[in-house]
Design a protein around this motif. Structure first.
Motif, mmCIF file in Angstrom:
data_model
loop_
_atom_site.group_PDB
_atom_site.id
_atom_site.type_symbol
_atom_site.label_atom_id
_atom_site.label_comp_id
_atom_site.label_asym_id
_atom_site.label_seq_id
_atom_site.Cartn_x
_atom_site.Cartn_y
_atom_site.Cartn_z
ATOM 1 N N ALA A 6 0.874 -1.242 0.099
ATOM 2 C CA ALA A 6 0.038 0.024 -0.051
ATOM 3 C C ALA A 6 0.768 1.323 0.144
ATOM 4 O O ALA A 6 0.417 2.258 -0.511
ATOM 5 N N SER A 7 2.006 1.262 0.647
ATOM 6 C CA SER A 7 2.870 2.433 0.683
ATOM 7 C C SER A 7 3.185 2.753 -0.828
ATOM 8 O O SER A 7 3.481 3.921 -1.132
ATOM 9 N N VAL A 9 1.688 1.899 -3.728
ATOM 10 C CA VAL A 9 0.489 2.348 -4.375
ATOM 11 C C VAL A 9 0.290 3.647 -3.964
ATOM 12 O O VAL A 9 -0.037 4.483 -4.925
ATOM 13 N N SER A 10 0.295 4.052 -2.903
ATOM 14 C CA SER A 10 -0.019 5.444 -2.392
ATOM 15 C C SER A 10 0.852 6.493 -3.091
ATOM 16 O O SER A 10 0.561 7.570 -3.462
ATOM 17 N N VAL A 11 2.151 6.053 -3.365
ATOM 18 C CA VAL A 11 3.025 7.021 -3.896
ATOM 19 C C VAL A 11 2.688 7.405 -5.302
ATOM 20 O O VAL A 11 2.937 8.299 -6.178
ATOM 21 N N GLN A 13 -0.446 6.648 -6.934
ATOM 22 C CA GLN A 13 -1.469 7.096 -7.235
ATOM 23 C C GLN A 13 -2.027 8.337 -7.793
ATOM 24 O O GLN A 13 -2.851 8.503 -8.590
ATOM 25 N N PRO A 14 -1.054 9.503 -7.782
ATOM 26 C CA PRO A 14 -1.489 10.665 -8.439
ATOM 27 C C PRO A 14 -1.171 10.545 -10.108
ATOM 28 O O PRO A 14 -1.715 11.390 -10.767
ATOM 29 N N GLN A 28 1.982 -0.078 -13.285
ATOM 30 C CA GLN A 28 2.659 -0.431 -11.824
ATOM 31 C C GLN A 28 3.706 -1.588 -11.656
ATOM 32 O O GLN A 28 4.582 -1.301 -10.887
#
Length: 218
Positions: A6-7, A9-11, A13-14, A28
């Motif tokens: 998740a860490s 993916v959050s980076v 995501q923008p 990804q």
């Protein structure tokens, strides 16, 4: 293949808005595999690093780079915005511009040319090499483990050789012309923000700088 943490993916995501859902899933995988791969950063190496060496539909990952429709320019704009948000409040926005040579040859490499190899050349000897010339813009950022700021690239542009442009019937644009276009593009992105651009190597000068500051509205 295990799902991405998740860490990570959050980076990423923008950047999701740049792609369709299937392409974003493949992107990804390629991004994570490129970071983990050893040696040349190819699509095959990225898939191997992600445990997909036996993937039968590997062409879907190649299509991300050669067929899928997405804007690398918009990706650069998003990346620059994220980098600026991480700068300390007292840190000025300084963008460095430089040229880099990618050693490539082959009949399908249409934009190639003969260029000076800065790594192999010296003051007394000039070594040329066949390859692609790229113009790279990077944001200077402070890092805790170094006394000097690091340059983080966010935008690159291919500079085709004069011979390649003539073969395609295109008007040849010099490194200076291409760099000015990139500077104007970033100026539109930053709008009224004050920033400084240093492009010493590209301008073939010992000391050159271009500054942009908010214009007074009538």
């Amino acid at each position: 293949m295990f799902p991405l943490p998740a860490s990570i993916v959050s980076v990423l995501q923008p950047f999701a808005s740049l792609f369709t859902r299937p392409t974003w899933i493949h992107m990804q995988v390629l991004l994570a595999g490129t970071l983990l791969a050893q040696g040349p950063r190819t699509v095959t190496a990225a898939l191997r690093a992600m445990g997909l060496s036996a993937e039968q539909r590997f062409e879907r990952y190649h299509r991300v780079l050669n067929r899928a429709r997405w804007s690398s320019r918009q990706g650069a704009r998003i990346l620059l915005g994220l980098l600026i948000e991480m700068l300390p409040p007292s840190w000025s926005i300084v963008v460095a511009v430089d040229e880099t040579l990618e050693r490539r040859k082959g009949a399908r490499i249409w934009a190639k040319g003969m260029y000076r190899d800065a790594v192999r050349s010296s003051q007394s000897k000039v070594v040329t090499c066949m390859g692609l010339e790229w113009i790279c813009m990077a944001l200077l950022v402070p890092v805790p483990w170094s006394e000097r700021p690091w340059a983080l690239p966010f935008l690159t542009r291919l500079a085709p050789s004069k011979r390649a442009n003539e073969a395609l019937g295109r008007r040849h644009r010099t490194m200076v012309e291409l760099t000015i276009g990139m500077v104007r593009l970033v100026a539109r992105w930053l709008k009224q923000r004050r920033w400084c651009c240093s492009a010493m190597a590209v301008m073939r000068a010992s000391n050159w700088a271009w500054k942009s500051w908010p214009r007074k509205r009538p």
